[in-house]
Design a protein around this motif. Structure first.
Motif, PDB file in Angstrom:
ATOM      1  N   MET A  20       0.830  -1.190   0.000  1.00  0.00           N
ATOM      2  CA  MET A  20       0.000   0.000   0.000  1.00  0.00           C
ATOM      3  C   MET A  20       0.875   1.254   0.000  1.00  0.00           C
ATOM      4  O   MET A  20       0.572   2.204  -0.714  1.00  0.00           O
ATOM      5  CB  MET A  20      -0.908  -0.047   1.228  1.00  0.00           C
ATOM      6  N   SER A  21       1.956   1.227   0.787  1.00  0.00           N
ATOM      7  CA  SER A  21       2.842   2.403   0.810  1.00  0.00           C
ATOM      8  C   SER A  21       3.586   2.548  -0.508  1.00  0.00           C
ATOM      9  O   SER A  21       3.922   3.658  -0.910  1.00  0.00           O
ATOM     10  CB  SER A  21       3.808   2.319   1.977  1.00  0.00           C
ATOM     11  N   ALA A  22       3.842   1.447  -1.224  1.00  0.00           N
ATOM     12  CA  ALA A  22       4.512   1.519  -2.525  1.00  0.00           C
ATOM     13  C   ALA A  22       3.599   2.222  -3.533  1.00  0.00           C
ATOM     14  O   ALA A  22       4.065   3.020  -4.354  1.00  0.00           O
ATOM     15  CB  ALA A  22       4.873   0.123  -3.013  1.00  0.00           C
ATOM     16  N   LEU A  23       2.314   1.935  -3.472  1.00  0.00           N
ATOM     17  CA  LEU A  23       1.359   2.587  -4.365  1.00  0.00           C
ATOM     18  C   LEU A  23       1.306   4.079  -4.076  1.00  0.00           C
ATOM     19  O   LEU A  23       1.291   4.890  -5.003  1.00  0.00           O
ATOM     20  CB  LEU A  23      -0.023   1.938  -4.209  1.00  0.00           C
ATOM     21  N   ARG A  24       1.278   4.438  -2.813  1.00  0.00           N
ATOM     22  CA  ARG A  24       1.242   5.843  -2.429  1.00  0.00           C
ATOM     23  C   ARG A  24       2.522   6.564  -2.894  1.00  0.00           C
ATOM     24  O   ARG A  24       2.484   7.702  -3.353  1.00  0.00           O
ATOM     25  CB  ARG A  24       1.090   5.960  -0.913  1.00  0.00           C
ATOM     26  N   LEU A  25       3.618   5.891  -2.800  1.00  0.00           N
ATOM     27  CA  LEU A  25       4.895   6.468  -3.211  1.00  0.00           C
ATOM     28  C   LEU A  25       4.919   6.693  -4.721  1.00  0.00           C
ATOM     29  O   LEU A  25       5.377   7.742  -5.194  1.00  0.00           O
ATOM     30  CB  LEU A  25       6.032   5.544  -2.785  1.00  0.00           C
ATOM     31  N   ARG A  26       4.384   5.767  -5.502  1.00  0.00           N
ATOM     32  CA  ARG A  26       4.349   5.916  -6.953  1.00  0.00           C
ATOM     33  C   ARG A  26       3.440   7.060  -7.362  1.00  0.00           C
ATOM     34  O   ARG A  26       3.758   7.824  -8.272  1.00  0.00           O
ATOM     35  CB  ARG A  26       3.853   4.621  -7.584  1.00  0.00           C
ATOM     36  N   ILE A  27       2.306   7.202  -6.648  1.00  0.00           N
ATOM     37  CA  ILE A  27       1.378   8.309  -6.967  1.00  0.00           C
ATOM     38  C   ILE A  27       2.036   9.643  -6.631  1.00  0.00           C
ATOM     39  O   ILE A  27       1.942  10.605  -7.396  1.00  0.00           O
ATOM     40  CB  ILE A  27       0.035   8.128  -6.218  1.00  0.00           C
ATOM     41  N   ALA A  28       2.728   9.718  -5.511  1.00  0.00           N
ATOM     42  CA  ALA A  28       3.410  10.969  -5.120  1.00  0.00           C
ATOM     43  C   ALA A  28       4.489  11.333  -6.137  1.00  0.00           C
ATOM     44  O   ALA A  28       4.647  12.507  -6.499  1.00  0.00           O
ATOM     45  CB  ALA A  28       3.997  10.827  -3.736  1.00  0.00           C
ATOM     46  N   LEU A  29       5.255  10.356  -6.638  1.00  0.00           N
ATOM     47  CA  LEU A  29       6.289  10.615  -7.649  1.00  0.00           C
ATOM     48  C   LEU A  29       5.665  11.102  -8.958  1.00  0.00           C
ATOM     49  O   LEU A  29       6.190  12.010  -9.619  1.00  0.00           O
ATOM     50  CB  LEU A  29       7.115   9.356  -7.916  1.00  0.00           C
ATOM     51  N   MET A  30       4.554  10.520  -9.335  1.00  0.00           N
ATOM     52  CA  MET A  30       3.886  10.926 -10.558  1.00  0.00           C
ATOM     53  C   MET A  30       3.356  12.347 -10.436  1.00  0.00           C
ATOM     54  O   MET A  30       3.459  13.140 -11.388  1.00  0.00           O
ATOM     55  CB  MET A  30       2.731   9.954 -10.873  1.00  0.00           C
ATOM     56  N   LEU A  31       2.810  12.706  -9.282  1.00  0.00           N
ATOM     57  CA  LEU A  31       2.284  14.066  -9.090  1.00  0.00           C
ATOM     58  C   LEU A  31       3.413  15.095  -9.066  1.00  0.00           C
ATOM     59  O   LEU A  31       3.216  16.234  -9.491  1.00  0.00           O
ATOM     60  CB  LEU A  31       1.455  14.144  -7.808  1.00  0.00           C
TER      61      LEU A  31
END
Length: 189
Positions: free
Chosen positions: A1-12
């Motif tokens: 779950m934290s990996a998904l959040r990290l990928r979304i933050a990098l994309m933003l």
């Protein structure tokens, strides 16, 4: 779950401020649309449940009315059964009517009395007496009918036929059939 959040933050972070604003607006509209759909489904479900509750309440009221009617009819049936049993097995409709007729009319007015019995159901029989009266007045006929109907037993005048005599305008020849129900000889009740 934290990996998904990290990928979304990098994309933003890679997006420009204007693109971030558009993605945020789209996410907000999508969230509002999802909330509206869920609220709409819950509202429809609530209306369905309210309709089912109203139907159930109406059916409960009908069941209560039917139960009350059943109890009333059962009490009436029991009262009729008690009245039928009050006649007893030794009661004779023919002799009872003969006595009532003797008290009301003179014996020469009775032309004939014919008893008959027929089976109504497995438990009940109908006992009838056909009485032919000659040269009776309307008052005498009404008196006889009154005495028959006001008897303690449940007697029923099922037919009355009166014919005016041509030579005497206030004198009649009458035929009446008086009957009663009684328990059948082989019946349980």
């Amino acid at each position: 779950m934290s990996a998904l959040r990290l990928r979304i933050a990098l994309m933003l972070e890679r997006l420009s401020p204007r693109e971030r604003l558009l993605v945020g607006g789209a996410a907000t509209v999508t969230a509002l649309l999802c909330l509206w759909l869920v609220a709409s489904m819950l509202s429809e479900h609530r209306q369905t449940l309210e309709a089912q509750i109203a139907t159930s309440e109406r059916e409960l009221a009908e069941m209560s009315a039917l139960r009350d009617r059943y109890l009333r009819l059962r009490a009436e049936r029991d009262a009729v059964q008690r009245r039928l049993a009050s006649g007893g097995t030794d009661f004779s409709l023919f002799s009872h009517l003969e006595g009532v007729t003797r008290e009301t009319l003179s014996p020469d007015r009775v032309a004939a009395m014919n008893p008959s019995t027929r089976s109504v159901s497995d438990e009940l029989q109908e006992e009838d007496v056909e009485m032919r009266l000659s040269a009776v007045s309307l008052h005498d006929t009404v008196s006889l009918l009154y005495r028959v109907e006001k008897s303690e037993l449940p007697l029923l005048v099922s037919r009355l036929q009166m014919k005016k005599r041509y030579d005497q305008p206030y004198i009649y020849d009458a035929t009446l059939v008086v009957g009663r129900l009684r328990p059948a000889a082989g019946g349980t009740r």
